[in-house]
Design an enzyme around this catalytic site. Structure first.
Site, PDB file in Angstrom:
ATOM      1  NE  ARG A 195       6.838  -3.953  11.308  1.00 42.67           N
ATOM      2  CZ  ARG A 195       5.775  -4.661  10.916  1.00 42.67           C
ATOM      3  NH1 ARG A 195       4.556  -4.308  11.290  1.00 42.67           N
ATOM      4  NH2 ARG A 195       5.925  -5.734  10.163  1.00 42.67           N
ATOM      5  CG  HIS A 243       2.336  -6.183  16.024  1.00 36.95           C
ATOM      6  ND1 HIS A 243       3.637  -5.827  15.798  1.00 36.95           N
ATOM      7  CD2 HIS A 243       1.801  -6.395  14.796  1.00 36.95           C
ATOM      8  CE1 HIS A 243       3.896  -5.832  14.491  1.00 36.95           C
ATOM      9  NE2 HIS A 243       2.773  -6.186  13.861  1.00 36.95           N
TER      10      HIS A 243
HETATM   11  P1  NDP Z   1       2.912  -1.903   0.466  1.00 36.36           P
HETATM   12  O1  NDP Z   1       4.325  -2.116   0.033  1.00 36.36           O
HETATM   13  O2  NDP Z   1       1.829  -2.489  -0.370  1.00 36.36           O
HETATM   14  O3  NDP Z   1       2.615  -0.335   0.579  1.00 36.36           O
HETATM   15  C1  NDP Z   1       3.520   0.562   1.135  1.00 36.36           C
HETATM   16  C2  NDP Z   1       3.014   1.988   0.890  1.00 36.36           C
HETATM   17  O4  NDP Z   1       3.856   2.897   1.599  1.00 36.36           O
HETATM   18  C3  NDP Z   1       3.053   2.386  -0.594  1.00 36.36           C
HETATM   19  O5  NDP Z   1       1.937   3.162  -0.903  1.00 36.36           O
HETATM   20  C4  NDP Z   1       4.334   3.227  -0.665  1.00 36.36           C
HETATM   21  O6  NDP Z   1       4.310   4.217  -1.696  1.00 36.36           O
HETATM   22  C5  NDP Z   1       4.306   3.899   0.693  1.00 36.36           C
HETATM   23  N1  NDP Z   1       5.651   4.356   1.075  1.00 36.36           N
HETATM   24  C6  NDP Z   1       6.744   3.617   1.349  1.00 36.36           C
HETATM   25  N2  NDP Z   1       7.794   4.413   1.642  1.00 36.36           N
HETATM   26  C7  NDP Z   1       7.349   5.682   1.536  1.00 36.36           C
HETATM   27  C8  NDP Z   1       7.948   6.941   1.711  1.00 36.36           C
HETATM   28  N3  NDP Z   1       9.244   7.076   2.039  1.00 36.36           N
HETATM   29  N4  NDP Z   1       7.199   8.037   1.509  1.00 36.36           N
HETATM   30  C9  NDP Z   1       5.892   7.936   1.154  1.00 36.36           C
HETATM   31  N5  NDP Z   1       5.248   6.751   0.978  1.00 36.36           N
HETATM   32  C10 NDP Z   1       5.985   5.643   1.161  1.00 36.36           C
HETATM   33  O7  NDP Z   1       2.819  -2.432   1.966  1.00 36.36           O
HETATM   34  P2  NDP Z   1       1.519  -2.988   2.723  1.00 36.36           P
HETATM   35  O8  NDP Z   1       0.426  -2.006   2.526  1.00 36.36           O
HETATM   36  O9  NDP Z   1       1.271  -4.395   2.374  1.00 36.36           O
HETATM   37  O10 NDP Z   1       2.028  -2.973   4.249  1.00 36.36           O
HETATM   38  C11 NDP Z   1       2.425  -1.771   4.836  1.00 36.36           C
HETATM   39  C12 NDP Z   1       2.924  -2.000   6.251  1.00 36.36           C
HETATM   40  O11 NDP Z   1       1.836  -2.278   7.132  1.00 36.36           O
HETATM   41  C13 NDP Z   1       3.865  -3.168   6.472  1.00 36.36           C
HETATM   42  O12 NDP Z   1       5.174  -2.879   6.026  1.00 36.36           O
HETATM   43  C14 NDP Z   1       3.798  -3.348   7.971  1.00 36.36           C
HETATM   44  O13 NDP Z   1       4.742  -2.495   8.594  1.00 36.36           O
HETATM   45  C15 NDP Z   1       2.383  -2.872   8.304  1.00 36.36           C
HETATM   46  N6  NDP Z   1       1.524  -3.978   8.735  1.00 36.36           N
HETATM   47  C16 NDP Z   1       1.104  -4.001  10.044  1.00 36.36           C
HETATM   48  C17 NDP Z   1       0.271  -5.005  10.498  1.00 36.36           C
HETATM   49  C18 NDP Z   1      -0.232  -5.001  11.897  1.00 36.36           C
HETATM   50  O14 NDP Z   1      -0.880  -5.978  12.311  1.00 36.36           O
HETATM   51  N7  NDP Z   1      -0.018  -3.953  12.672  1.00 36.36           N
HETATM   52  C19 NDP Z   1      -0.173  -6.079   9.594  1.00 36.36           C
HETATM   53  C20 NDP Z   1       0.301  -5.947   8.251  1.00 36.36           C
HETATM   54  C21 NDP Z   1       1.121  -4.927   7.840  1.00 36.36           C
HETATM   55  P3  NDP Z   1       4.200   3.811  -3.258  1.00 36.36           P
HETATM   56  O15 NDP Z   1       2.768   3.368  -3.444  1.00 36.36           O
HETATM   57  O16 NDP Z   1       4.472   5.068  -3.984  1.00 36.36           O
HETATM   58  O17 NDP Z   1       5.199   2.715  -3.481  1.00 36.36           O
HETATM   59  C1  OXD Z   2       3.043  -7.748   9.095  1.00 36.92           C
HETATM   60  C2  OXD Z   2       2.597  -7.660  10.499  1.00 36.92           C
HETATM   61  O1  OXD Z   2       3.937  -6.978   8.701  1.00 36.92           O
HETATM   62  O2  OXD Z   2       1.814  -8.546  10.920  1.00 36.92           O
HETATM   63  O3  OXD Z   2       2.514  -8.588   8.346  1.00 36.92           O
HETATM   64  O4  OXD Z   2       2.978  -6.734  11.217  1.00 36.92           O
END
Ligand code: NDP
Ligand code: OXD
Length: 280
Positions: A195, A243
Site C-alpha cells: 500500500r 495499482h
Molecule cells: P496475508 O495476510 O496472507 O499476509 C500478510 C503477511 O504480512 C504475513 O506474512 C504477515 O505475517 C505479515 N505481516 C503483517 N503485519 C506484520 C507486521 N507488523 N510485521 C511483520 N510482518 C507482518 O496477506 P496477502 O499476502 O494476501 O496480501 C498482502 C497485501 O498485499 C494486501 O493486504 C494488500 O495490501 C496487498 N495487495 C496488493 C495488490 C496490488 O495489486 N498492488 C493486490 C493484492 C494484495 P505472519 O505470516 O506472521 O502473519
Molecule cells: C487487494 C488489491 O488488496 O487489489 O486485493 O490491492
C-alpha cells in the site's frame, strides 16, 4: 449493487470493495462482509463499520501469480540492466553491458503471506538470494527467514532489493522510511506492491538524490490516482503503475466468494477471516 439512495435492504451479507461508509451506517443487520480484495485497510478506515462484524478477505484468487510476475519484471529489469538497454536503443547505441552477479542482488520480501510467499519462491527459482520478513518469521523452503521487530534490521542489512507485500496496519504504516531504507545495501532498489502508506515518499526521493537508492518500481501510492504534478511522474529513476500489480480476476473471485458464502450459511469455518486484533 448498493446505492446510497436506495431503501434500507436489511441485508445480512455484504460483498464489498471500496465500500462507502453509508453502507455500514444504514445496513445494520449485516452478519458478515466479504471483501473483494486481499487488503482490508480501506474497510477498517470506515467509521460506521461495526467493531464486531466478521470480515472475510480474498485469498489469492489468481492474484499471487500476478504479484510474482510484477516483482520478477521489476527485479530483472533493474538487475539485468534492461532499463539501460532501453535507453541505449533510444540513442542508437549497440553496447553489451557487463554480466550480473546474482549474489550482488539479494532480495528481501516484506510479508510472507499468500502474496509474499509466492513472490519469494518465484524469485528464488531465478536463483536470486531471497529472504522473507513477517511477524512469525515463517518462510517457504529455500527462503531465508526473519521475524518480528528484532529481525527487521538484520533482514534489511542483507537486502538490496526490497519488495513490499505487507498489509497496511498501524504497525506497518510508514515502515519503508529514511531510517529503514538507509539500512539496505548501497544501490538499493524498492518495489512497492503493498500500500502507498507503507512508503514515506519524500524519504525515497531524498535517498534517490543521495544515490543510496538506485531506483524504484511503485504500484501503490499515498494518494491514488497519483496526483498530477507529483514528482514521481517525471522521475526517470522511478517506474510507476496504477495499482495493477495484481488485478482481481472475475471468475476466480466469484467462485471463491460464492464458496465462502456457502460455508458461512452452513455454519462452517470460513477461510480468510480477518483478525481485528492484528488488522489483517
Ligand atoms: P496475508 O495476510 O496472507 O499476509 C500478510 C503477511 O504480512 C504475513 O506474512 C504477515 O505475517 C505479515 N505481516 C503483517 N503485519 C506484520 C507486521 N507488523 N510485521 C511483520 N510482518 C507482518 O496477506 P496477502 O499476502 O494476501 O496480501 C498482502 C497485501 O498485499 C494486501 O493486504 C494488500 O495490501 C496487498 N495487495 C496488493 C495488490 C496490488 O495489486 N498492488 C493486490 C493484492 C494484495 P505472519 O505470516 O506472521 O502473519
Ligand atoms: C487487494 C488489491 O488488496 O487489489 O486485493 O490491492
Amino acid at each position: 449493487m448498493w446505492h446510497a439512495d436506495q431503501p434500507v435492504q436489511d441485508a445480512d451479507i455484504a460483498v464489498v470493495w471500496n465500500a462507502p461508509d453509508a453502507l455500514f451506517a444504514r445496513e445494520r443487520k449485516l452478519r458478515v462482509a466479504f471483501n473483494l480484495g486481499a487488503g482490508v485497510d480501506a474497510l477498517f478506515r470506515l467509521p460506521s463499520l461495526p467493531a464486531d462484524l466478521p470480515i472475510v478477505r480474498l485469498e489469492d484468487a489468481g492474484m499471487a501469480v500476478q504479484m510474482a510476475e510484477y516483482a520478477a519484471h521489476a527485479l530483472v529489469r533493474a538487475s539485468r540492466q534492461f532499463d539501460q538497454y532501453e535507453a541505449q536503443q533510444r540513442e542508437g547505441v549497440w553496447q553489451p553491458l557487463p554480466e550480473i552477479d546474482r549474489a550482488a542482488w539479494p532480495v528481501g520480501v516484506l510479508g510472507m503471506g499468500v502474496m509474499g510467499a509466492r513472490v519469494a519462491t518465484a524469485l528464488a527459482a531465478l536463483d536470486y538470494p531471497v529472504a522473507g520478513w513477517s511477524r512469525s518469521g515463517k518462510t517457504p523452503d529455500g527462503i531465508e527467514a526473519f521475524g518480528g521487530s528484532a529481525g527487521l534490521s538484520p533482514f534489511l542489512a542483507r537486502t538490496r532489493v526490497l519488495i513490499n507485500t505487507l498489509p497496511l496496519t498501524p504497525d506497518t504504516r510508514d515502515l519503508i522510511s529514511f531510517e529503514t531504507m538507509l539500512q539496505l545495501q548501497s544501490g538499493a532498489y524498492i518495489i512497492n506492491m503493498g500500500r502507498g502508506a507503507h512508503l514515506v515518499e519524500e524519504d525515497l526521493i531524498t535517498l534517490l538524490d543521495q544515490g543510496h537508492v538506485s531506483g524504484a518500481t511503485l504500484d501503490v501510492f499515498r494518494e491514488e490516482p497519483l496526483p498530477a504534478g507529483h514528482p514521481f511522474w517525471n522521475d526517470k529513476r522511478v517506474t510507476i503503475t496504477p495499482h495493477v500489480a495484481a488485478l482481481s480476476l472475475r471468475r476466480e473471485t466469484i467462485a471463491q466468494v460464492a464458496s465462502k458464502i456457502r460455508a458461512f450459511q452452513r455454519g462452517e469455518p470460513v477461510s480468510g477471516m480477518v483478525s481485528r486484533d492484528r488488522g489483517y
